[in-house]
Design an enzyme around this catalytic site. Structure first.
Site, PDB file in Angstrom:
ATOM      1  N   LYS A 191      44.218  55.709  45.355  1.00  0.00           N
ATOM      2  CA  LYS A 191      45.332  54.856  44.917  1.00  0.00           C
ATOM      3  C   LYS A 191      45.198  54.637  43.409  1.00  0.00           C
ATOM      4  O   LYS A 191      44.410  53.812  42.960  1.00  0.00           O
ATOM      5  CB  LYS A 191      45.235  53.511  45.657  1.00  0.00           C
ATOM      6  CG  LYS A 191      46.540  52.803  45.870  1.00  0.00           C
ATOM      7  CD  LYS A 191      47.332  52.468  44.645  1.00  0.00           C
ATOM      8  CE  LYS A 191      46.901  51.160  44.032  1.00  0.00           C
ATOM      9  NZ  LYS A 191      47.576  50.877  42.743  1.00  0.00           N
ATOM     10  N   GLU A 266      33.224  48.394  40.750  1.00  0.00           N
ATOM     11  CA  GLU A 266      32.933  48.546  39.314  1.00  0.00           C
ATOM     12  C   GLU A 266      33.932  47.647  38.594  1.00  0.00           C
ATOM     13  O   GLU A 266      35.118  47.968  38.544  1.00  0.00           O
ATOM     14  CB  GLU A 266      33.149  49.997  38.863  1.00  0.00           C
ATOM     15  CG  GLU A 266      32.283  51.016  39.553  1.00  0.00           C
ATOM     16  CD  GLU A 266      30.846  50.996  39.100  1.00  0.00           C
ATOM     17  OE1 GLU A 266      30.537  50.317  38.100  1.00  0.00           O
ATOM     18  OE2 GLU A 266      30.029  51.649  39.754  1.00  0.00           O
ATOM     19  N   CYS A 301      35.825  49.034  30.005  1.00  0.00           N
ATOM     20  CA  CYS A 301      35.038  48.062  30.764  1.00  0.00           C
ATOM     21  C   CYS A 301      33.732  47.768  30.040  1.00  0.00           C
ATOM     22  O   CYS A 301      33.214  46.659  30.106  1.00  0.00           O
ATOM     23  CB  CYS A 301      34.775  48.570  32.165  1.00  0.00           C
ATOM     24  SG  CYS A 301      34.129  50.227  32.182  1.00  0.00           S
ATOM     25  N   GLU A 398      37.155  38.349  29.382  1.00  0.00           N
ATOM     26  CA  GLU A 398      37.427  39.753  29.114  1.00  0.00           C
ATOM     27  C   GLU A 398      38.874  39.902  28.650  1.00  0.00           C
ATOM     28  O   GLU A 398      39.800  39.497  29.354  1.00  0.00           O
ATOM     29  CB  GLU A 398      37.193  40.599  30.372  1.00  0.00           C
ATOM     30  CG  GLU A 398      37.359  42.083  30.089  1.00  0.00           C
ATOM     31  CD  GLU A 398      37.242  42.951  31.342  1.00  0.00           C
ATOM     32  OE1 GLU A 398      37.845  42.615  32.364  1.00  0.00           O
ATOM     33  OE2 GLU A 398      36.546  43.983  31.259  1.00  0.00           O
TER      34      GLU A 398
HETATM   35  P1  NAP Z   1      43.147  45.615  38.323  1.00  0.00           P
HETATM   36  O1  NAP Z   1      44.337  44.842  37.974  1.00  0.00           O
HETATM   37  O2  NAP Z   1      42.053  44.944  39.055  1.00  0.00           O
HETATM   38  O3  NAP Z   1      43.661  46.871  39.136  1.00  0.00           O
HETATM   39  C1  NAP Z   1      42.795  47.915  39.578  1.00  0.00           C
HETATM   40  C2  NAP Z   1      43.430  48.629  40.747  1.00  0.00           C
HETATM   41  O4  NAP Z   1      43.562  47.730  41.855  1.00  0.00           O
HETATM   42  C3  NAP Z   1      44.821  49.141  40.459  1.00  0.00           C
HETATM   43  O5  NAP Z   1      44.988  50.384  41.122  1.00  0.00           O
HETATM   44  C4  NAP Z   1      45.689  48.068  41.070  1.00  0.00           C
HETATM   45  O6  NAP Z   1      46.953  48.538  41.407  1.00  0.00           O
HETATM   46  C5  NAP Z   1      44.908  47.700  42.307  1.00  0.00           C
HETATM   47  N1  NAP Z   1      45.196  46.358  42.832  1.00  0.00           N
HETATM   48  C6  NAP Z   1      45.823  45.305  42.227  1.00  0.00           C
HETATM   49  N2  NAP Z   1      45.854  44.239  43.048  1.00  0.00           N
HETATM   50  C7  NAP Z   1      45.209  44.609  44.189  1.00  0.00           C
HETATM   51  C8  NAP Z   1      44.894  43.940  45.414  1.00  0.00           C
HETATM   52  N3  NAP Z   1      45.218  42.661  45.638  1.00  0.00           N
HETATM   53  N4  NAP Z   1      44.201  44.616  46.354  1.00  0.00           N
HETATM   54  C9  NAP Z   1      43.822  45.902  46.157  1.00  0.00           C
HETATM   55  N5  NAP Z   1      44.111  46.593  45.027  1.00  0.00           N
HETATM   56  C10 NAP Z   1      44.792  45.954  44.055  1.00  0.00           C
HETATM   57  O7  NAP Z   1      42.456  46.240  37.031  1.00  0.00           O
HETATM   58  P2  NAP Z   1      43.166  47.041  35.859  1.00  0.00           P
HETATM   59  O8  NAP Z   1      43.964  46.091  35.045  1.00  0.00           O
HETATM   60  O9  NAP Z   1      43.826  48.256  36.420  1.00  0.00           O
HETATM   61  O10 NAP Z   1      41.908  47.547  35.039  1.00  0.00           O
HETATM   62  C11 NAP Z   1      41.249  46.756  34.116  1.00  0.00           C
HETATM   63  C12 NAP Z   1      39.978  46.190  34.711  1.00  0.00           C
HETATM   64  O11 NAP Z   1      39.167  47.236  35.216  1.00  0.00           O
HETATM   65  C13 NAP Z   1      39.129  45.480  33.692  1.00  0.00           C
HETATM   66  O12 NAP Z   1      38.624  44.288  34.222  1.00  0.00           O
HETATM   67  C14 NAP Z   1      37.997  46.464  33.444  1.00  0.00           C
HETATM   68  O13 NAP Z   1      36.827  45.882  32.959  1.00  0.00           O
HETATM   69  C15 NAP Z   1      37.832  47.084  34.771  1.00  0.00           C
HETATM   70  N6  NAP Z   1      37.175  48.382  34.661  1.00  0.00           N
HETATM   71  C16 NAP Z   1      35.896  48.502  35.103  1.00  0.00           C
HETATM   72  C17 NAP Z   1      35.234  49.703  35.001  1.00  0.00           C
HETATM   73  C18 NAP Z   1      33.831  49.853  35.495  1.00  0.00           C
HETATM   74  O14 NAP Z   1      33.412  50.968  35.730  1.00  0.00           O
HETATM   75  N7  NAP Z   1      33.078  48.792  35.671  1.00  0.00           N
HETATM   76  C19 NAP Z   1      35.886  50.815  34.465  1.00  0.00           C
HETATM   77  C20 NAP Z   1      37.195  50.663  34.024  1.00  0.00           C
HETATM   78  C21 NAP Z   1      37.838  49.430  34.149  1.00  0.00           C
HETATM   79  P3  NAP Z   1      48.210  48.336  40.407  1.00  0.00           P
HETATM   80  O15 NAP Z   1      47.722  48.613  38.997  1.00  0.00           O
HETATM   81  O16 NAP Z   1      49.158  49.356  40.855  1.00  0.00           O
HETATM   82  O17 NAP Z   1      48.634  46.931  40.568  1.00  0.00           O
END
Ligand code: NAP
Ligand code: MG
Length: 496
Positions: A191, A266, A301, A398
């Protein structure tokens, strides 16, 4: 060789045909509901494609296809050598389609083409290759046991793995999940983020061409809904997630409410980058501190978003840092000369701007702070540096954008205390010429990765990647990542 200029990429973009359908059971399909959403480019706010907005029926269809393929053993039942060959073909196809995939990624996520062609797409292909090459070389154990027994300890694929991934490195973060999960013999339902679904959709066709059987690799674009439905699904055995800490917490709850699927997270970070007065090379440290927060528009991240500088070198170091930060000039990501692209979408732009507003009230602005290139229609932000204190909002939360918080300290103990005083624990760095201090501080920093006299080094697959504390659990990359996608089994055979 043709020189790849801005005009080259613009021409290619103008004629690019973009697939927006889901990939389920070996074929592209519209969402059952017929619903779509607009996939918008942050470069100029142009609509790139209509993308399938998958819902419950699509999730059920993809999970059922993945389960059928798993039960039929069309993938898990192959000799690992055979899985390896197919995955190596897939990696080769990604490389053959490098320009197309990199262009899709740049158009969709606003990342500089100079990065997507050298980091994101080659990195994803390499990840698939690396796990493919590993899978026919590792076996189980014969454990010590009573003489009348033979005791085997084996690892088996877990079954149906759902991978829910973010938008900052769309295909690379996805590959860190599907590479090891597929190599280990699982079926995968991927996804991608609603903000950046295009490369995931495209590589599904390449997986099919490489010979990955129908149902083994599925891609479900859509808003948050398919992610949540996968996390709640009783027939998903494992959910591997990269994204925010808030959503990660929800996913653990969904697993608890459903079938206790394995959950690997992650998550976010607020990583400290500590510069001691005996830093061996202040110029290198300043360049690395800038790239730690301005590379990929700060949508990292592991971003070194907290720069901890010793009082004695603060003035001289900040002058170098601001100089280094000025090298990041927001521009058209399709131009190979661009070092800083667009923020992924308007929502994220506004989120970052609201942090900058908070910073203006509680900290001293040293550089940047403004939206630029607005006439392009796209979402561009200047590299931004604040001199602040450890307890400010911008230094604690963050931001996930190009905003650096500089914090001053006086002693090593104070630096370590500030560095660890966060709910996160993804990465950290320290700069010092003193070997004892380097090892001692590295040991005391509560983070999954610690860099000494560098930042963000080690792009190859050998190092486990993940977080302490609320930065998550489990590790991507390295052979340890395979463990997440397997169950351990003990088999005891009585001989007499
Ligand atoms: P996000 O809002 O948490 O979304 C991540 C994924 O989860 C997206 O595919 C999103 O779909 C989906 N999602 C949203 N709400 C959900 C729910 N209630 N249940 C299940 N899935 C759901 O994060 P983001 O804004 O895409 O990415 C930024 C974050 O990722 C930052 O906090 C960053 O630090 C973290 N990150 C961590 C790493 C690591 O390896 N530690 C690497 C990269 C990024 P939609 O976008 O379609 O809503
Ligand atoms: Mg997009």
């Amino acid at each position: 060789m043709e020189k790849k200029t801005l005009a080259y990429w613009q021409d290619k973009a103008a004629t690019l045909s973009i697939e927006g359908r889901a990939f389920i059971d070996g074929a592209y399909r519209d969402a059952y509901s017929g619903r779509t959403f607009d996939c918008v480019s942050p470069i100029d706010a142009r609509v790139l494609a209509s993308v399938a907005d998958c819902g419950a029926a699509d999730v059920d269809a993809a999970v059922a296809a993945a389960r059928r393929a798993f039960d039929a053993q069309v993938w898990a039942g192959l000799n690992p050598r055979a899985r390896k060959s197919v995955l190596l073909r897939w990696a080769a196809l990604m490389r053959e389609h490098l320009d197309e995939l990199a262009l899709l990624e740049t158009l969709d996520a606003g990342k500089p083409i100079g990065d997507t062609t050298t980091v994101d797409v080659p990195g994803a292909a390499y990840c698939v290759q690396w796990f493919a090459e590993a899978i026919d070389k590792i076996g189980g154990e014969v454990a010590p046991a009573d003489h009348h027994l033979v005791g085997l300890v084996t690892r088996e694929p877990i079954g149906v793995v759902a991978a829910v991934v973010p938008w900052n490195f769309p295909i690379l973060m996805a590959s860190w999940k599907f590479g090891p999960a597929l190599a280990a013999g699982n079926s995968v339902v991927l996804k991608p983020s609603e903000k950046s679904p295009l490369t995931a959709i495209r590589v599904a066709q390449l997986a099919h061409e490489a010979g990955i059987p129908a149902g083994v690799f599925n891609v479900l674009p859509g808003g948050g809904e398919p992610g949540k439905l996968l996390a709640l699904h009783r027939d998903v055995d494992c959910l591997a997630f990269t994204g925010s800490t808030g959503v990660g917490k929800q996913i653990m709850q969904y697993a608890g409410q459903s079938n206790l699927k394995r959950v690997w997270l992650e998550l976010g970070g607020k990583s400290p980058n500590i510069v001691l007065p005996d830093c061996p090379d202040l110029d290198r440290a300043a360049n690395a501190a800038a790239s730690a927060i301005f590379y990929n528009m700060g949508e990292m991240c592991t971003a070194g978003s907290r720069l901890l500088v010793h009082r004695d070198i603060k003035d001289v170091f900040l002058a170098k840092l601001v100089e280094a930060a000025r090298q990041y000039v927001p521009g058209n990501p399709l131009d190979p000369k661009t070092s800083m692209g667009a923020i992924v979408d308007k929502i994220q732009l506004e989120r970052v701007l609201s942090y900058i507003e908070a910073g203006r009230k509680e900290a001293k602005l040293l550089l940047g702070g403004d939206r630029v290139n607005e006439s392009s229609g796209g979402f561009y932000l200047q590299p931004t540096v604040f001199d602040t204190h450890h307890d400010s909002k911008i230094a604690r939360e963050e931001i996930f954008g190009p905003v650096l918080s500089v914090i001053t300290f006086s002693t090593i103990d104070e630096a370590v205390r500030i560095a660890n005083d966060t709910d996160y624990g993804l990465a950290a760095a320290v700069w010092t010429a003193n070997l004892t201090h380097a090892h001692d501080i590295a040991r005391r920093l509560r983070a999954g990765t610690v860099w000494v006299n560098c930042y963000d080094e080690g792009g190859d697959m050998n190092f486990p990647f993940g977080g302490f504390k609320e930065s998550g659990n489990g590790r991507d990359k390295s052979l340890h990542a395979l463990e997440k996608y397997t169950e351990l089994k003990s088999t005891l055979v009585r001989l007499r």
